[in-house]
Motif scaffolding. Structure first.
Motif: not given
Length: 380
Positions: A44-51
């Motif tokens: 998901p994009f929110n996880i991508y942003a965190t990583r």
């Protein structure tokens, strides 16, 4: 219904990156029933942003490099590109990669699926070589017969064979109009003594009627293995992957670079010298104890050498008598350094019986953070 043929084992995560997660899976039903597989989905994009935020200032993984602000592909778009590229590979050059099974949507999530070919990557072989201080296991996994550890001609033949396989893969990709853009030990598996590419998530189709996955202003990049320009140049896209292969071969040739941490240190120093091999070699030369101890090496001479390294190929140190080339000078200093190290080793007293028996051994895994980090799997 589309994804009924795929059974994902979420307990067996094979890897996670900024853009996706990879799991072991199994094919259910049909002619491939029971086939062991590898399945990848976009995060998901929110996880991508965190990583992405976690690795932004590190050298630990592939991430997007940009010439401009904003835009770029999302994880879902990268996965879509990966599916398209794998279809091309399966049609044009299936011999260079893991067998592509297909794509599907299961429980609302898209999956790209390959046949499980091997658990051994080139990274594993480097880790094993570092741990055992030997390339014998490396050679065995590649089916390289007659390897002799301390025989220069044998090591040269092994490096030549690895170079032949990897450069053949690069040429095959180029002929198919593709560039991988993320060639590194983690993305090369060893299957039946043969090297295969995996993870085409960063790949792009450049030599086809329609470009796929290419943006001139941004793109995925592993700063440890990508060339200095980081982004593919449209006019010379064919050479991008060759630089990455060159760094892998460099690791294979030089024993200190078998260690992932050692390679990272080299890359950091190399980047600090603006990827100028002459500037980097100049610093190595000036810091070498065998050279630093020379009476003629004053600070003024060192400063002049650094300036000369960035301008042209003339020798670092002015010498009207020798008239040698830069390469000849490097060889001379290498010989001086080896002689210095050999003489130092001869002068060192033998280890005491207590140390030899292990009675005075210190458990460095608990006292040295660097050693502890390596033992926990850090480095690549």
């Amino acid at each position: 219904a589309d994804g009924e043929w795929l059974e994902v084992n979420f307990d067996k995560n094979l890897g996670s990156g900024a853009y996706g997660d990879v799991y072991e899976a199994r094919i259910v039903g049909g002619p491939l029933n029971g086939t062991r597989a590898v399945a990848k989905s976009a995060v998901p994009f929110n996880i991508y942003a965190t990583r992405r935020g976690q690795v932004q200032n590190s050298l630990s993984t592939t991430m997007t490099m940009s010439r401009t602000r904003g835009g770029g592909f999302t994880p879902k778009q990268f996965l879509e590109v990966e599916a398209q590229i794998n279809k091309i590979v399966s049609e044009e050059c299936p011999e260079i990669g893991a067998e592509f099974i297909g794509e599907c949507v299961k429980d609302g999530k898209k999956w790209v699926v390959w046949k499980y070919e091997s658990k051994h990557t080139l990274k594993d072989l480097f880790d094993r070589a570092c741990k055992r201080n030997s390339l014998a296991g490396f050679a065995k996994q590649l089916g390289f017969e007659g390897f002799v550890e301390d025989d220069p001609s044998s090591v040269r033949a092994l490096v030549t064979e690895v170079a032949r396989e990897l450069l053949t893969i690069c040429q095959t990709l180029t002929d198919a109009g593709l560039t991988h853009r993320d060639i590194k030990p983690q993305n090369i598996i060893v299957h039946r003594n043969k090297l295969l590419l995996i993870d085409f998530g960063a790949a792009a189709a450049m030599g086809l009627d329609k470009q796929i996955g290419f943006d001139p202003d941004r793109g995925p990049c592993d700063v440890k293995y990508n060339p200095p320009e980081c982004l593919v140049e449209e006019e010379a896209w064919e050479v991008f992957d060759i630089y990455s292969v060159g760094l892998i071969l460099l690791r294979l040739i030089f024993r200190p670079l078998w260690d992932g941490d050692g390679f990272t240190s080299f890359i950091m120093d190399y980047r600090a010298n603006r990827q100028n091999i002459d500037a980097w070699l100049t610093e190595v030369t000036l810091c070498d104890p065998a050279v630093a101890g020379q009476s003629w090496l004053t600070e003024e001479v060192a400063t002049e050498a650094r300036a000369r390294a960035n301008k042209h190929k003339k020798p670092l140190f002015q010498d009207d008598v020798r008239k040698e080339t830069r390469d000849d000078e490097y060889r001379r200093f290498s010989s001086l350094s080896c002689s210095f190290a050999a003489n130092k080793a001869e002068q060192e007293p033998p280890a005491s019986p207590a140390v030899e028996s292990g009675a005075a051994t210190v458990d460095q895994s608990s006292t040295d953070p660097a050693v502890a980090s390596k033992e926990k799997g850090g480095g690549e």
